[in-house]
Design an enzyme around this catalytic site. Structure first.
Site, PDB file in Angstrom:
ATOM      1  N   GLN A 177      19.040  55.984  11.875  1.00  0.00           N
ATOM      2  CA  GLN A 177      20.374  55.789  11.960  1.00  0.00           C
ATOM      3  C   GLN A 177      20.831  56.709  13.489  1.00  0.00           C
ATOM      4  O   GLN A 177      22.551  56.711  13.235  1.00  0.00           O
ATOM      5  CB  GLN A 177      20.141  57.454  10.819  1.00  0.00           C
ATOM      6  CG  GLN A 177      20.481  57.003   9.653  1.00  0.00           C
ATOM      7  CD  GLN A 177      21.089  55.163   9.455  1.00  0.00           C
ATOM      8  OE1 GLN A 177      21.772  55.288   9.463  1.00  0.00           O
ATOM      9  NE2 GLN A 177      19.973  54.767   8.422  1.00  0.00           N
ATOM     10  N   HIS A 196      18.465  46.403  12.596  1.00  0.00           N
ATOM     11  CA  HIS A 196      18.938  46.531  11.510  1.00  0.00           C
ATOM     12  C   HIS A 196      20.179  47.820  10.911  1.00  0.00           C
ATOM     13  O   HIS A 196      21.204  47.324  10.259  1.00  0.00           O
ATOM     14  CB  HIS A 196      18.892  46.097   9.805  1.00  0.00           C
ATOM     15  CG  HIS A 196      18.160  46.718   8.775  1.00  0.00           C
ATOM     16  ND1 HIS A 196      17.040  47.415   9.347  1.00  0.00           N
ATOM     17  CD2 HIS A 196      18.547  47.631   8.268  1.00  0.00           C
ATOM     18  CE1 HIS A 196      16.619  48.248   8.577  1.00  0.00           C
ATOM     19  NE2 HIS A 196      18.133  47.783   7.873  1.00  0.00           N
ATOM     20  N   CYS A 320      21.466  58.375 -11.079  1.00  0.00           N
ATOM     21  CA  CYS A 320      22.330  58.262 -12.192  1.00  0.00           C
ATOM     22  C   CYS A 320      22.010  56.935 -12.213  1.00  0.00           C
ATOM     23  O   CYS A 320      22.383  55.802 -12.894  1.00  0.00           O
ATOM     24  CB  CYS A 320      23.493  58.533 -12.522  1.00  0.00           C
ATOM     25  SG  CYS A 320      23.953  60.299 -12.549  1.00  0.00           S
TER      26      CYS A 320
END
Length: 464
Positions: A177, A196, A320
């Site tokens: 990152q 990427h 969720c």
């Protein structure tokens, strides 16, 4: 349509596209051959390695290209553990490492090794003293990411590397990152990254192993990439990856400052615009382009779909959004709210107007989702009813987040101050979200116990 999920995959950088197309014509031959086409391909490969090594801060002969960042991590961990098997079989990892690191650790444990997981604080950072205390004479390898992929928190890599050096333990850093924003400081031993993430093509990773680090590549090998990444190199993609890394580094200071200002705007404005929101991650020591927040009383999957309908591509670590009902291991380790989780990661070139429109759209989207789920009409105050019982039981067994918290919010006003609400839930997210709700709403989380009906009974005492 604004794409705001660069932490998953950054759009292909224009320099990467140019380099990829050019090297398709020049770099198709086998770089191991001595004829003209092979020599030309070899020159391209060597130039790419030198450019990548300069960006990483290592020697060219310490760096190899792999088919992905995950393969780089797995090769780095397995090679290090094998090279130091006489020292011990213990690996130390932080609780918020990328799944590629944790999966490799699980595989090591399944083979009889030992794994020690170092906890993090609510910002997602490890305590360097705790990390150092986890190292001992039997530790073969330690792993610590440079910055977290879900909440953006930067880790104290330099301090951890010094602790590892003092203990004689190599440190592997997952820099996927952060590498596009700058080199990883400190005396790390191994480093892995993925193209990427910085705007290079998918399918290219890199692994740097410092000279002097004991390393024994595992599995079948050949003469390519020092035996550490066997198979024919995808030379056009490698050239594009190295070219784009050099390009984004040249732009990093100016673009990082610009995106940090936009992210600061999101961090400040979202809690002002949307009630009952927790912005997670370190507010200062973080990646410049990433912000994560969680919304009470919101179904994360529906929230992401509604934002997509409005033209915004974002990501989430919310349970969720998963059929497993298991919250992100990062959010779980941090002990923060997981429901309604949104990760916004701005790619280079994101316009301020796109951020402003996101802030305009978000409140209505969240309100609409809450209304459909039957959340309390006013999130700023719990519902009030007739306090005719000192205790209530909310049965939310078999119901996904955020329903257990919504049902709790509906009835907390129906018990007197000092009264207790017991929430029965078998959704793993409730273990995070109910205590987080209590902290956000000024109520007391009184603990949990097994429910005789299955699941867990969560106890909440009304204080206000």
């Amino acid at each position: 349509m604004p794409y705001l999920d660069a932490a998953s995959a950054a759009p292909l950088h224009p320099v990467a596209r140019q380099a990829l197309l050019a090297s398709l014509d020049e770099g198709w031959a086998d770089p191991a051959r001595l004829y003209r086409e092979g020599r030309r391909a070899r020159l391209l490969l060597d130039a790419a390695r030198e450019a990548a090594a300069e960006a990483v801060g290592c020697r060219p002969d310490e760096l190899v290209f792999t088919p992905s960042g995950t393969r780089a991590v797995h090769a780095g961990i397995s090679g290090s553990l094998a090279g130091r098997r006489r020292v011990g079989n213990r690996i130390v990892v932080s609780a918020v490492e990328h799944s590629s690191v944790l999966h490799a650790a699980e595989s090591h444990a399944a083979a009889g090794g030992t794994v020690t997981e170092v906890p993090v604080d609510r910002s997602g950072a490890v305590d360097t003293d705790v990390f150092a205390a986890a190292l001992d004479s039997g530790t073969a390898l330690a792993c610590l990411q440079s910055a977290n992929h879900e909440v953006g928190t930067e880790q104290p890599v330099a301090e951890a590397a010094e602790a590892c050096r003092a203990a004689g333990v190599p440190l592997l850093v997952d820099a996927a990152q952060s590498l596009g924003w700058g080199p990883v400081e400190g005396g790390w031993s191994l480093l892995a990254a993925s193209a990427h993430k910085w705007g290079g093509p998918a399918g290219v990773g890199l692994l740097a192993v410092r000279k002097g680090v004991r390393f024994a590549p595992q599995g079948p090998s050949d003469e390519r990439e020092s035996g550490r990444a066997p198979g024919f190199e995808n030379l056009p993609a490698i050239v594009a990856a190295a070219a784009s890394l050099r390009a984004v580094r040249a732009e990093a200071a100016a673009e990082g400052a610009r995106l940090r200002a936009l992210v600061d705007r999101i961090r400040v404005r979202v809690p002002e615009l949307v009630p009952d929101v927790e912005v997670v991650g370190d507010p200062v020591r973080r990646l410049p382009h990433l912000v994560t927040f969680s919304c009470l009383y919101v179904d994360g999957e529906t929230l992401l779909h509604e934002l997509d309908r409005e033209g915004f591509s974002v990501s989430s670590g919310s349970s969720c959004t998963s059929s497993t009902l298991t919250p992100s291991h990062v959010l779980r380790a941090m002990g923060v709210l997981s429901e309604g989780n949104v990760r916004v990661s701005l790619p280079a070139g994101t316009a301020a107007e796109d951020v402003d429109r996101f802030l305009d759209v978000l409140p209505g989207v969240v309100a609409g989702v809450r209304e459909r789920l039957g959340a309390p009409a006013s999130a700023s105050a719990p519902a009030t009813g007739v306090a005719d019982s000192a205790s209530l039981v909310v049965d939310a067994l078999g119901r996904r987040c955020p329903i257990p918290v919504i049902e709790l919010a509906k009835v907390i006003g129906d018990v007197p101050v000092g009264g207790m609400v017991t929430v029965l839930a078998d959704d793993a997210a409730a273990r995070l979200d109910i205590p987080a709700w209590c902290e956000m709403r000024g109520q007391e989380y009184a603990g949990e116990s097994p429910s005789p009906r299955g699941g867990v009974a969560y106890l909440v005492r009304r204080l206000t």
